[in-house]
Design a protein around this motif. Structure first.
Motif, PDB file in Angstrom:
ATOM      1  N   GLY A  29       0.807  -1.211   0.000  1.00 19.36           N
ATOM      2  CA  GLY A  29       0.000   0.000   0.000  1.00 19.36           C
ATOM      3  C   GLY A  29       0.842   1.264   0.000  1.00 19.36           C
ATOM      4  O   GLY A  29       0.645   2.160  -0.817  1.00 19.36           O
ATOM      5  N   ALA A  32       2.681   1.798  -3.250  1.00 17.57           N
ATOM      6  CA  ALA A  32       1.838   2.315  -4.331  1.00 17.57           C
ATOM      7  C   ALA A  32       1.557   3.804  -4.178  1.00 17.57           C
ATOM      8  O   ALA A  32       1.392   4.511  -5.175  1.00 17.57           O
ATOM      9  CB  ALA A  32       0.535   1.521  -4.398  1.00 17.57           C
ATOM     10  N   THR A  33       1.516   4.302  -2.933  1.00 20.45           N
ATOM     11  CA  THR A  33       1.260   5.738  -2.752  1.00 20.45           C
ATOM     12  C   THR A  33       2.411   6.576  -3.291  1.00 20.45           C
ATOM     13  O   THR A  33       2.200   7.733  -3.659  1.00 20.45           O
ATOM     14  CB  THR A  33       1.037   6.115  -1.274  1.00 20.45           C
ATOM     15  OG1 THR A  33       2.225   5.878  -0.529  1.00 20.45           O
ATOM     16  CG2 THR A  33      -0.143   5.377  -0.669  1.00 20.45           C
ATOM     17  N   VAL A  40      -5.070   4.488  -3.254  1.00 22.92           N
ATOM     18  CA  VAL A  40      -4.701   3.342  -2.424  1.00 22.92           C
ATOM     19  C   VAL A  40      -5.490   3.389  -1.122  1.00 22.92           C
ATOM     20  O   VAL A  40      -5.607   4.451  -0.500  1.00 22.92           O
ATOM     21  CB  VAL A  40      -3.191   3.344  -2.084  1.00 22.92           C
ATOM     22  CG1 VAL A  40      -2.822   2.109  -1.273  1.00 22.92           C
ATOM     23  CG2 VAL A  40      -2.345   3.432  -3.341  1.00 22.92           C
ATOM     24  N   LEU A  67      -6.093   0.804  -5.954  1.00 21.95           N
ATOM     25  CA  LEU A  67      -5.664  -0.409  -5.257  1.00 21.95           C
ATOM     26  C   LEU A  67      -6.290  -0.405  -3.873  1.00 21.95           C
ATOM     27  O   LEU A  67      -6.058   0.527  -3.096  1.00 21.95           O
ATOM     28  CB  LEU A  67      -4.133  -0.437  -5.155  1.00 21.95           C
ATOM     29  CG  LEU A  67      -3.506  -1.565  -4.351  1.00 21.95           C
ATOM     30  CD1 LEU A  67      -3.774  -2.912  -5.012  1.00 21.95           C
ATOM     31  CD2 LEU A  67      -2.005  -1.326  -4.202  1.00 21.95           C
TER      32      LEU A  67
END
Length: 179
Positions: A29, A32-33, A40, A67
């Motif tokens: 997570g 992905a940010t 996210v 996501l």
């Protein structure tokens, strides 16, 4: 299933990690940010249904990749009480700091924080939470000394992760809100 991977938590036993995993799990997570354009969220329906619904709605409305990572107990966790209590386990995971709820919305209105930490500071007993799962308590039975070392490491990792998430809230507040 049941194999050790980059997503396996510290101290959990699994195929290829019979003595307990030693290194912390990846943080998909937060990774992905860092792209800055991916929505996210980390959710746990049993912990906060409103946060779960909000995250799903925001992800669907976001015009770009999204996501959502959900905490979902699995049969391989070996939860005492079985999967019929999965919602309760999800709530306890968040309370213990085992799982944190957050949302990162790149489409947040100007002047607002795109990073929201929906979890409160942990109040539950992290080790007690771990002991409800066979993947942890079997290591304690087989090798208590190693288990205690790994479980202490897991607790420290969790505290650090929560501190890092609080730090991200502050970072984005300064960066996007001018505070």
């Amino acid at each position: 299933g049941g194999q050790s991977s980059k997503a396996t938590p510290v101290g959990a036993i699994a195929k290829f990690a019979a003595a307990g995993k030693r290194v912390r799990k990846k943080d998909l997570g937060l990774m992905a940010t860092t792209y800055g354009y991916v929505y996210v969220a980390q959710i746990a329906m049993g912990a906060d249904q409103a946060q779960t619904l909000k995250a799903i709605r925001e992800a669907e409305a976001y015009d770009g990749p999204s996501l959502i990572i959900a905490y979902a107990p699995c049969i391989n966790h070996g939860i005492k009480g079985g999967l019929t209590i999965a919602q309760k386990v999800e709530k306890e995971a968040v309370q213990a700091g085992y799982w944190h709820l957050f949302r990162f919305n790149p489409a947040a209105p100007a002047g607002t924080n795109p990073f929201t930490l929906d979890s409160k500071a942990p109040t539950g007993d992290y080790k007690e939470f771990m002991m409800r799962e066979v993947r942890y308590n079997s290591l304690m039975r087989a090798n208590p000394e190693r288990a205690n070392v790994l479980f202490d490491k897991a607790v420290a990792n969790s505290k650090k992760r929560y501190e890092d998430l609080v730090g991200l809230v502050e970072y984005y507040k300064k960066e996007y809100c001018g505070e």
